[in-house]
Write a protein that holds these residues in place. Structure first.
Motif, PDB file in Angstrom:
ATOM      1  N   SER A  97       5.322   8.043   1.209  1.00 25.57           N
ATOM      2  CA  SER A  97       4.214   7.313   0.633  1.00 25.57           C
ATOM      3  C   SER A  97       4.415   5.805   0.670  1.00 25.57           C
ATOM      4  O   SER A  97       3.475   5.035   0.455  1.00 25.57           O
ATOM      5  N   SER A  98       5.627   5.379   1.004  1.00 30.15           N
ATOM      6  CA  SER A  98       5.941   3.944   0.975  1.00 30.15           C
ATOM      7  C   SER A  98       5.513   3.266   2.274  1.00 30.15           C
ATOM      8  O   SER A  98       6.282   2.531   2.901  1.00 30.15           O
ATOM      9  N   SER A  99       4.283   3.487   2.673  1.00 32.05           N
ATOM     10  CA  SER A  99       3.790   3.045   3.983  1.00 32.05           C
ATOM     11  C   SER A  99       3.803   1.537   4.138  1.00 32.05           C
ATOM     12  O   SER A  99       4.322   0.995   5.118  1.00 32.05           O
ATOM     13  N   GLY A 100       3.223   0.830   3.181  1.00 31.27           N
ATOM     14  CA  GLY A 100       3.141  -0.620   3.287  1.00 31.27           C
ATOM     15  C   GLY A 100       4.492  -1.289   3.229  1.00 31.27           C
ATOM     16  O   GLY A 100       4.761  -2.252   3.965  1.00 31.27           O
ATOM     17  N   SER A 101       5.374  -0.781   2.381  1.00 37.06           N
ATOM     18  CA  SER A 101       6.707  -1.376   2.264  1.00 37.06           C
ATOM     19  C   SER A 101       7.476  -1.264   3.572  1.00 37.06           C
ATOM     20  O   SER A 101       8.191  -2.190   3.968  1.00 37.06           O
ATOM     21  N   ASN A 123       0.827  -1.198   0.000  1.00 41.87           N
ATOM     22  CA  ASN A 123       0.000   0.000   0.000  1.00 41.87           C
ATOM     23  C   ASN A 123       0.869   1.258   0.000  1.00 41.87           C
ATOM     24  O   ASN A 123       2.030   1.229   0.417  1.00 41.87           O
ATOM     25  N   LEU A 124       0.284   2.351  -0.419  1.00 43.08           N
ATOM     26  CA  LEU A 124       1.026   3.611  -0.530  1.00 43.08           C
ATOM     27  C   LEU A 124       0.066   4.783  -0.564  1.00 43.08           C
ATOM     28  O   LEU A 124      -1.127   4.632  -0.849  1.00 43.08           O
ATOM     29  N   GLY A 146       1.007   8.120   4.578  1.00 44.99           N
ATOM     30  CA  GLY A 146       0.496   6.748   4.609  1.00 44.99           C
ATOM     31  C   GLY A 146      -1.001   6.656   4.829  1.00 44.99           C
ATOM     32  O   GLY A 146      -1.512   5.585   5.174  1.00 44.99           O
ATOM     33  N   THR A 147      -1.722   7.750   4.620  1.00 47.71           N
ATOM     34  CA  THR A 147      -3.177   7.749   4.859  1.00 47.71           C
ATOM     35  C   THR A 147      -3.991   8.002   3.597  1.00 47.71           C
ATOM     36  O   THR A 147      -5.215   7.889   3.635  1.00 47.71           O
ATOM     37  N   GLY A 179      -7.023   2.032   2.529  1.00 45.44           N
ATOM     38  CA  GLY A 179      -6.970   2.315   3.958  1.00 45.44           C
ATOM     39  C   GLY A 179      -5.627   2.875   4.392  1.00 45.44           C
ATOM     40  O   GLY A 179      -4.614   2.705   3.717  1.00 45.44           O
ATOM     41  N   ALA A 180      -5.641   3.561   5.523  1.00 45.75           N
ATOM     42  CA  ALA A 180      -4.414   4.110   6.099  1.00 45.75           C
ATOM     43  C   ALA A 180      -3.622   2.994   6.755  1.00 45.75           C
ATOM     44  O   ALA A 180      -4.160   2.203   7.540  1.00 45.75           O
ATOM     45  N   VAL A 181      -2.337   2.927   6.454  1.00 49.46           N
ATOM     46  CA  VAL A 181      -1.462   1.929   7.072  1.00 49.46           C
ATOM     47  C   VAL A 181      -1.052   2.438   8.450  1.00 49.46           C
ATOM     48  O   VAL A 181      -0.561   3.562   8.593  1.00 49.46           O
TER      49      VAL A 181
END
Length: 598
Positions: A154-158, A123-124, A133-134, A139-141
């Motif tokens: 922006s690399s929230s999921g990673s 996710n991003l 990350g939102t 969804g927001a990570v």
């Protein structure tokens, strides 16, 4: 099943080497991923993993079963879902934008060729626009330490899947700090390479002239190992560059760091406390800390979102803006639409300003090993972010937004836990192609920190045995080039860095050569000899030829054997010059002989 959660690359390699596990363990690992975990946009299906395992078996057979030829053999990884992988949709966190690429992104292809197993796409912030990350329809990570807080983007999921040890490493992207802010918020390492070091072919662009694919890992050693596999010039990427191998490959014992003369934390005293502790820790490592004027950095950072540079994002999304504007996250759309307000004349003026500020920044950093800054001045809860999405995002980018515009590389590092238990990070920045030197310093920093790895509560493993830095030549010097000696400048002016003092094998004799200015020794292999003290220096490979050209007869550069069995390049002497030379082997080294002469 043996738990592989939070394993580093070294632990994966060792387990495969000794037969503790086999690659099909990734099937069990994938089954452990929670279905509701929105750090993932897509997870590998069993048939995708089975196909990758079959390819891995073929690759191993092609190298005669030698796992060392596949440096990422069987290692699970993830990629941000704005990077292509064949057989997977690329969404950039916008379902209406989704497409099915025909091939892997160049970096993904390299990682798979090295044996890595793709476990999913992450996710991003939509279209990589945001540091929070939102901003995603998926969804927001959540922050991996406290779900009430943002993960960073922006690399929230990673960042999240690495911090929780679900994969050994992941790919993110970094345009304004997206490969660094999530690292700082989740207690992991974020490597932002020099622009063009990793190919962007197969990446959905955000700002094409400054985009970088980045690496997240639990350790600096792992992040740099992955980057070494993924790097390389790629003719299919117009912004790809070949490493000139002229920059330093390490940082010497006398660390020289710049820090902003005026620091901003937006009232966050907990982040401020961690950063101040980090500065003191660097001083304890012997670092010299020098405040510098941060105004050019701040002025350039403001250009990325509050000037014509935002039009690059508009260009990247022009089709979506024209055809499906409602499919774009409202905050993202508001940012991207701002680019329509600028003219071509505005863009050229912005480029002139960027070039001027970039020159001032790089001149400021000359003479320093790195600029030390907080990764982010503050962190916010998800509730706070909902109230002020643009303002707080801008705060997160205070120490990151200038980096790519100024053509710097960066390494985000864990720095400590705040009083409330949230992680806080620091970042080291340096001019382009100083990546290896930053990694060298980052490993020293992480080794003495004592923090858990990510959110796993696991400890940093013992470091791997040191090896010559990639892109360097390890050179043994024995006489006038030693530290403090008259010709040492021929090393230091070529960005060579002292690695260690050691001994040759016990099969050498040392001679004082007559008539040399400055006085020089000659080292020669002999049937009856002893170990001689030498210094080992790592020199950028592109500077090595210049250095060798200055070596006068009867000296030369050849292969030298060390007491521990290693072989390195080093000074040797032609036999004809030794007949009239004074044998000084009994002194055991050049310094002792020079001292004996008073």
């Amino acid at each position: 099943m043996q738990s592989v959660i939070g394993w580093t690359l070294g632990e994966w390699r060792e387990a495969y080497r000794n037969g503790t596990i086999t690659p099909d363990i990734v099937l069990t690992l994938a089954a452990q991923y929670a279905a509701a975990d929105n750090a993932w946009i897509a997870r590998a299906r069993p048939e995708q993993l089975t196909a990758q395992l079959a390819q891995l078996s073929e690759r191993l057979a092609a190298v005669g079963g030698d796992m060392t030829q596949l440096p990422l053999y069987g290692v699970p990884f993830a990629i941000k879902d704005n990077i292509d992988a064949a057989g997977w949709e690329t969404t950039a966190a916008c379902p209406e934008f989704a497409y099915a690429p025909a091939s892997d992104a160049s970096v993904v292809a390299k990682l798979r060729a090295a044996g890595a197993i793709l476990m999913g796409k992450t996710n991003l912030d939509q279209f990589a626009t945001g540091l929070v990350g939102t901003r995603s329809p998926y969804g927001a990570v959540a922050n991996s330490f406290n779900p009430a807080y943002v993960s960073g983007g922006s690399s929230s999921g990673s960042a999240s899947v690495v911090a929780r040890g679900l994969v050994a490493f992941s790919l993110g992207t970094d345009t304004a700090g997206s490969g660094r802010v999530p690292a700082g918020f989740n207690n992991i390492v974020g490597l932002k390479p020099s622009k063009g070091r990793l190919s962007n072919t197969g990446l959905v662009p955000a700002c094409r002239t400054v985009d970088c694919i980045s690496v997240f890992a639990l350790t600096v050693e792992d992040a740099e190992s992955v980057a070494q596999v993924a790097e390389g010039y790629d003719a299919s990427d117009a912004y790809s560059r070949a490493n000139p191998h002229t920059a330093p490959v390490a940082v010497g014992r006398a660390i020289k760091l710049a820090i902003p003369a005026t620091l901003e934390f937006f009232g966050d005293t907990q982040n401020q406390a961690v950063f101040e502790q980090a500065v003191e820790r660097f001083k304890a490592l012997g670092a010299q800390i020098t405040p510098v004027d941060f105004s050019p950095f701040k002025a350039l950072a403001d250009q990325l979102y509050f000037g014509p540079w935002v039009a690059e994002r508009t260009v990247a999304l022009h089709s979506m803006l024209e055809q499906q504007p409602d499919a774009i996250n409202p905050v993202v759309r508001g940012i991207v639409e701002n680019g329509l307000e600028y003219s071509a004349c505005d863009a050229y003026k912005a480029e002139y300003l960027r070039a001027d500020l970039s020159r001032r920044i790089n001149d400021t950093l000359a003479g320093f090993d790195a600029l030390l800054v907080p990764t982010s001045p503050t962190i916010r809860t998800q509730a706070e972010m909902a109230l002020e999405p643009v303002r707080y995002n801008s705060q997160f980018g205070y120490y990151t937004n200038f980096t790519n515009l100024a053509d710097l590389c960066a390494l985000a590092l864990p720095a400590g836990l705040r009083a409330d238990g949230l992680p806080s990070g620091i970042t080291l920045l340096a001019p382009a192609w100083h990546d290896t030197a930053l990694a060298h310093l980052g490993k020293r920093w992480q080794a003495g920190l004592g923090l858990p790895l990510g959110a796993t509560a696991r400890e940093l493993p013992a470091p791997a045995a040191p090896t010559p830095a990639p892109g360097s030549v390890r050179l043994a010097v024995v006489g006038a080039h030693l530290s403090g000696m008259p010709l040492n400048f021929q090393l230091t002016t070529r960005n060579a860095v002292l690695v260690e003092q050691t001994l040759t094998a016990d099969s050498y004799r040392l001679y004082a050569l007559p008539g040399t200015v400055p006085p020089k020794p000659g080292l020669a292999r002999a049937d009856s000899g002893r170990s001689i003290i030498v210094e080992l220096w790592d020199m950028p490979i592109a500077r090595f030829g210049e250095f060798v050209a200055e070596v006068p007869a009867p000296l030369g550069i050849g292969n030298l054997s060390l007491t521990d069995g290693r072989n390195v390049k080093g000074f040797i002497c032609e036999p004809w010059a030794l007949a009239d030379a004074l044998d000084i082997t009994e002194f055991g080294g050049w310094r002792a002989f020079i001292a004996s002469r008073g």
